[in-house]
Motif scaffolding. Structure first.
Motif, PDB file in Angstrom:
ATOM      1  N   LEU A 171      47.517  43.667  43.555  1.00  0.00           N
ATOM      2  CA  LEU A 171      46.177  43.365  43.026  1.00  0.00           C
ATOM      3  C   LEU A 171      45.485  42.228  43.785  1.00  0.00           C
ATOM      4  O   LEU A 171      46.100  41.213  44.074  1.00  0.00           O
ATOM      5  N   ARG A 172      44.208  42.453  44.117  1.00  0.00           N
ATOM      6  CA  ARG A 172      43.423  41.431  44.824  1.00  0.00           C
ATOM      7  C   ARG A 172      42.380  40.850  43.869  1.00  0.00           C
ATOM      8  O   ARG A 172      41.768  41.578  43.082  1.00  0.00           O
ATOM      9  N   THR A 173      42.150  39.547  43.990  1.00  0.00           N
ATOM     10  CA  THR A 173      41.106  38.928  43.159  1.00  0.00           C
ATOM     11  C   THR A 173      39.981  38.362  44.029  1.00  0.00           C
ATOM     12  O   THR A 173      39.049  37.771  43.516  1.00  0.00           O
ATOM     13  N   ASP A 174      40.076  38.568  45.371  1.00  0.00           N
ATOM     14  CA  ASP A 174      39.051  38.010  46.271  1.00  0.00           C
ATOM     15  C   ASP A 174      38.047  39.103  46.661  1.00  0.00           C
ATOM     16  O   ASP A 174      37.992  39.532  47.805  1.00  0.00           O
ATOM     17  N   LEU A 175      37.267  39.569  45.694  1.00  0.00           N
ATOM     18  CA  LEU A 175      36.320  40.646  45.970  1.00  0.00           C
ATOM     19  C   LEU A 175      35.097  40.104  46.705  1.00  0.00           C
ATOM     20  O   LEU A 175      34.712  38.948  46.517  1.00  0.00           O
ATOM     21  N   SER A 176      34.449  40.976  47.493  1.00  0.00           N
ATOM     22  CA  SER A 176      33.180  40.590  48.123  1.00  0.00           C
ATOM     23  C   SER A 176      32.089  40.658  47.055  1.00  0.00           C
ATOM     24  O   SER A 176      32.278  41.278  45.998  1.00  0.00           O
ATOM     25  N   GLY A 177      30.936  40.061  47.349  1.00  0.00           N
ATOM     26  CA  GLY A 177      29.816  40.096  46.404  1.00  0.00           C
ATOM     27  C   GLY A 177      29.439  41.531  46.071  1.00  0.00           C
ATOM     28  O   GLY A 177      29.224  41.885  44.912  1.00  0.00           O
ATOM     29  N   GLN A 178      29.380  42.400  47.101  1.00  0.00           N
ATOM     30  CA  GLN A 178      28.993  43.794  46.865  1.00  0.00           C
ATOM     31  C   GLN A 178      30.092  44.535  46.103  1.00  0.00           C
ATOM     32  O   GLN A 178      29.815  45.339  45.207  1.00  0.00           O
ATOM     33  N   GLY A 229      42.993  47.202  43.830  1.00  0.00           N
ATOM     34  CA  GLY A 229      44.119  47.404  44.751  1.00  0.00           C
ATOM     35  C   GLY A 229      45.485  47.351  44.105  1.00  0.00           C
ATOM     36  O   GLY A 229      46.504  47.420  44.793  1.00  0.00           O
ATOM     37  N   GLY A 230      45.548  47.205  42.778  1.00  0.00           N
ATOM     38  CA  GLY A 230      46.847  47.085  42.104  1.00  0.00           C
ATOM     39  C   GLY A 230      47.352  48.437  41.628  1.00  0.00           C
ATOM     40  O   GLY A 230      46.606  49.413  41.576  1.00  0.00           O
ATOM     41  N   ASP A 231      48.632  48.467  41.266  1.00  0.00           N
ATOM     42  CA  ASP A 231      49.230  49.686  40.725  1.00  0.00           C
ATOM     43  C   ASP A 231      49.605  49.403  39.273  1.00  0.00           C
ATOM     44  O   ASP A 231      50.572  48.685  38.999  1.00  0.00           O
ATOM     45  N   PRO A 232      48.833  49.957  38.319  1.00  0.00           N
ATOM     46  CA  PRO A 232      49.108  49.630  36.913  1.00  0.00           C
ATOM     47  C   PRO A 232      50.466  50.136  36.439  1.00  0.00           C
ATOM     48  O   PRO A 232      50.979  49.648  35.425  1.00  0.00           O
ATOM     49  N   ALA A 233      51.062  51.086  37.178  1.00  0.00           N
ATOM     50  CA  ALA A 233      52.356  51.625  36.733  1.00  0.00           C
ATOM     51  C   ALA A 233      53.533  50.898  37.378  1.00  0.00           C
ATOM     52  O   ALA A 233      54.684  51.123  37.014  1.00  0.00           O
ATOM     53  N   ALA A 234      53.268  50.021  38.355  1.00  0.00           N
ATOM     54  CA  ALA A 234      54.368  49.350  39.074  1.00  0.00           C
ATOM     55  C   ALA A 234      55.069  48.361  38.149  1.00  0.00           C
ATOM     56  O   ALA A 234      54.416  47.700  37.333  1.00  0.00           O
ATOM     57  N   PRO A 235      56.405  48.233  38.264  1.00  0.00           N
ATOM     58  CA  PRO A 235      57.092  47.231  37.441  1.00  0.00           C
ATOM     59  C   PRO A 235      56.603  45.823  37.787  1.00  0.00           C
ATOM     60  O   PRO A 235      56.323  45.541  38.957  1.00  0.00           O
ATOM     61  N   GLY A 258      48.051  22.404  35.462  1.00  0.00           N
ATOM     62  CA  GLY A 258      48.649  21.774  34.289  1.00  0.00           C
ATOM     63  C   GLY A 258      49.196  22.812  33.328  1.00  0.00           C
ATOM     64  O   GLY A 258      49.544  23.923  33.727  1.00  0.00           O
ATOM     65  N   HIS A 259      49.224  22.455  32.027  1.00  0.00           N
ATOM     66  CA  HIS A 259      49.960  23.288  31.072  1.00  0.00           C
ATOM     67  C   HIS A 259      49.215  24.546  30.647  1.00  0.00           C
ATOM     68  O   HIS A 259      49.787  25.413  30.008  1.00  0.00           O
ATOM     69  N   THR A 260      47.894  24.671  30.965  1.00  0.00           N
ATOM     70  CA  THR A 260      47.182  25.898  30.590  1.00  0.00           C
ATOM     71  C   THR A 260      47.150  26.830  31.792  1.00  0.00           C
ATOM     72  O   THR A 260      46.840  26.408  32.906  1.00  0.00           O
ATOM     73  N   GLY A 261      47.486  28.078  31.587  1.00  0.00           N
ATOM     74  CA  GLY A 261      47.568  29.031  32.701  1.00  0.00           C
ATOM     75  C   GLY A 261      46.193  29.510  33.133  1.00  0.00           C
ATOM     76  O   GLY A 261      45.207  29.321  32.428  1.00  0.00           O
ATOM     77  N   GLY A 262      46.119  30.132  34.298  1.00  0.00           N
ATOM     78  CA  GLY A 262      44.844  30.652  34.802  1.00  0.00           C
ATOM     79  C   GLY A 262      44.887  32.174  34.844  1.00  0.00           C
ATOM     80  O   GLY A 262      45.902  32.767  35.215  1.00  0.00           O
ATOM     81  N   THR A 263      43.747  32.774  34.459  1.00  0.00           N
ATOM     82  CA  THR A 263      43.696  34.240  34.393  1.00  0.00           C
ATOM     83  C   THR A 263      44.006  34.886  35.747  1.00  0.00           C
ATOM     84  O   THR A 263      44.685  35.910  35.810  1.00  0.00           O
ATOM     85  N   LEU A 264      43.518  34.291  36.843  1.00  0.00           N
ATOM     86  CA  LEU A 264      43.764  34.908  38.161  1.00  0.00           C
ATOM     87  C   LEU A 264      45.254  34.918  38.484  1.00  0.00           C
ATOM     88  O   LEU A 264      45.770  35.898  39.028  1.00  0.00           O
ATOM     89  N   ASP A 265      45.950  33.832  38.181  1.00  0.00           N
ATOM     90  CA  ASP A 265      47.393  33.778  38.458  1.00  0.00           C
ATOM     91  C   ASP A 265      48.128  34.871  37.672  1.00  0.00           C
ATOM     92  O   ASP A 265      49.080  35.476  38.171  1.00  0.00           O
ATOM     93  N   LYS A 266      47.678  35.088  36.445  1.00  0.00           N
ATOM     94  CA  LYS A 266      48.337  36.112  35.612  1.00  0.00           C
ATOM     95  C   LYS A 266      48.108  37.492  36.227  1.00  0.00           C
ATOM     96  O   LYS A 266      49.049  38.260  36.438  1.00  0.00           O
ATOM     97  N   LEU A 267      46.849  37.791  36.518  1.00  0.00           N
ATOM     98  CA  LEU A 267      46.503  39.119  37.034  1.00  0.00           C
ATOM     99  C   LEU A 267      47.184  39.395  38.378  1.00  0.00           C
ATOM    100  O   LEU A 267      47.609  40.524  38.650  1.00  0.00           O
ATOM    101  N   GLU A 268      47.310  38.365  39.198  1.00  0.00           N
ATOM    102  CA  GLU A 268      47.926  38.556  40.526  1.00  0.00           C
ATOM    103  C   GLU A 268      49.425  38.836  40.445  1.00  0.00           C
ATOM    104  O   GLU A 268      50.049  39.141  41.468  1.00  0.00           O
ATOM    105  N   ALA A 269      50.019  38.745  39.242  1.00  0.00           N
ATOM    106  CA  ALA A 269      51.427  39.153  39.099  1.00  0.00           C
ATOM    107  C   ALA A 269      51.556  40.668  39.274  1.00  0.00           C
ATOM    108  O   ALA A 269      52.637  41.173  39.532  1.00  0.00           O
ATOM    109  N   ILE A 270      50.441  41.389  39.136  1.00  0.00           N
ATOM    110  CA  ILE A 270      50.481  42.856  39.282  1.00  0.00           C
ATOM    111  C   ILE A 270      50.568  43.189  40.768  1.00  0.00           C
ATOM    112  O   ILE A 270      49.708  42.763  41.553  1.00  0.00           O
ATOM    113  N   PRO A 271      51.607  43.933  41.188  1.00  0.00           N
ATOM    114  CA  PRO A 271      51.785  44.191  42.618  1.00  0.00           C
ATOM    115  C   PRO A 271      50.533  44.793  43.268  1.00  0.00           C
ATOM    116  O   PRO A 271      49.948  45.742  42.746  1.00  0.00           O
TER     117      PRO A 271
END
Ligand code: URA
Length: 427
Positions: free
Chosen positions: A134-141, A314-320, A119-132
């Motif tokens: 970047l993975r958000t599916d980390l293992s428990g460890q 896994g993301g590159d903070p300097a990538a456009p 819906g109209h409120t965004g999700g933090t994971l969707d925002k973060l995954e815009a970074i080339p």
């Protein structure tokens, strides 16, 4: 021997305004999670709860049963105090992105298990995954290791964290039963208690762009959540914050990451910085750290943790950041002073542009969204730019431009915007 429990009896009791027993609640949540209660029965019960509410005892048992539907994480191996924050959801609400690294810059671990937008409120994971990359599916460890080594993690919750909420939230979303105080309180607190955090700051949004439109209901929700935290050994504080206007200028995925990085660099919109610093101060206080969070935005410490967090995932903070193929500048029909910016049409425009989804399995566009070119109090000439809307194709762009109509109000004068922070609720 006790009577067998039937789903129909549970629904009927709540429908008629009765109080459910602990056994009925525990049975219903466990049976629904196992797949032994049908979605239509769970949907009837949530609608009955929507109209009839829950007593404090029912809410405590319901939340407990949702936690018990999965496993409660143990973060003792992290070796730092843990404090998380959760927002009830708003437009342009990117605060978790600068906040997690900011708090971690003070030696506190922030175990942020986040969700996706619907819906109209965004999700933090969707925002973060815009970074080339970047993975958000980390293992428990991987989650524990990153919390210990970097201090900040923003990733997806595993399937075993409050699975009853995953089912119930998806169901409520399609049955118009989201805006219920006991259902929101149990949904948020079951996830956060199961996550294993020591402390929790709740950002309870109030206003036209929030689930809670008025202050009294927002306070009631805040009190219910703080009480649930205390019952389960999680120190919780709620901050009531205004959500009539979007937070900052950007609503979307990549555009919100870019605005968050401005805040981490010591700049950015005044309201985003104000709220980031206010919530960080609450989180540090819960963790027993006496420090000024604003200093770590200005001297680069928060940015260092951000870069480390992005690289660790896994993301590159300097990538456009990705950009959308098309854009359209919305202009003012007449001259005037911006007297209000309405969160709902801005959020809906970003969603229609492709930044959000209407089905759980739909991909989102990392480049789509809205960037306001004006703030409240700015003077605009006729034909002057109000906002730029980004989308990947003509159909999305046209739908977004249509939604945006009426988002910016022009008048002869405007009152200065007040503080975002409206109040505070503690145990
Ligand atoms: N956020 C949640 O996690 N659950 C709700 O019910 C509402 C907002």
């Amino acid at each position: 021997m006790s009577e067998p429990i039937s789903a129909v009896d549970v629904i009927r009791t709540k429908r008629d305004g009765g109080e459910l027993t602990d056994a009925q609640i525990r049975w219903f949540i466990a049976a629904y999670t196992r797949g032994d209660v049908a979605h239509e029965q769970a949907s009837a019960l949530t609608m009955a709860v929507f109209f009839r509410g829950m007593t404090p005892r029912e809410l405590a048992t319901w939340t407990d049963a949702m936690i018990a539907s999965g496993t409660r994480l143990d973060l003792s191996a992290v070796g730092r105090p843990t404090v998380d924050k959760h927002s009830t959801g708003g437009v342009g609400d990117k605060i978790s992105l600068p906040l997690c690294p900011l708090v971690a810059a003070f030696g506190v671990a922030v175990p942020q298990l986040s969700g996706r937008g619907l819906g109209h409120t965004g999700g933090t994971l969707d925002k973060l995954e815009a970074i080339p990359g970047l993975r958000t599916d980390l293992s428990g460890q991987g989650f524990i290791d990153q919390l210990r080594d970097v201090g900040a993690v923003i990733c997806a919750a595993g399937p075993d964290l409050a699975p009853a909420d995953k089912l119930l939230y998806a169901l409520r979303d399609v049955t118009a039963t989201v805006e219920s105080i006991p259902l929101i309180a149990s949904s948020i607190m079951s996830k956060k208690i199961a996550e294993g955090t020591d402390g929790l700051v709740l950002d309870v949004k109030v206003g036209a762009g929030a689930f809670m439109r008025d202050r009294d209901r927002a306070e009631e929700l805040a009190r219910a959540m703080v009480r649930l935290g205390a019952d389960h050994g999680v120190r919780a504080v709620a901050v009531l914050t205004a959500m009539d206007a979007p937070l900052g200028y950007a609503a979307g995925n990549g555009v919100e990451v870019a605005e968050s990085v401005e805040v981490l660099a010591g700049g950015g919109p005044a309201d985003v910085r104000e709220l980031t610093v206010a919530l960080a101060a609450e989180m540090l206080e819960l963790a027993g750290v006496d420090a000024d969070p604003a200093a770590a935005l200005d001297d680069g410490r928060a940015m260092d943790v951000w870069n480390a967090m992005i690289r660790a995932q896994g993301g590159d903070p300097a990538a456009p950041l990705p950009s959308a193929a098309l854009s359209h500048v919305v202009t003012a029909d007449t001259a005037g002073v911006v007297s209000a910016i309405r969160a709902m049409p801005v959020g809906m425009a970003a969603w229609r542009a492709g930044a959000g989804r209407s089905r759980r399995d739909e991909p989102v566009s990392p480049g789509a969204g809205v960037v306001l070119r004006v703030g409240v109090g700015d003077a605009v000439a006729a034909g002057g730019a109000l906002a730029e809307i980004y989308a990947d194709d003509e159909a999305h762009l046209a739908a977004a431009v249509h939604e945006f109509a009426g988002a910016v109000a022009l008048a002869d004068h405007a009152d200065a915007p007040g503080s975002r922070v409206l109040g505070r609720v503690t145990a």
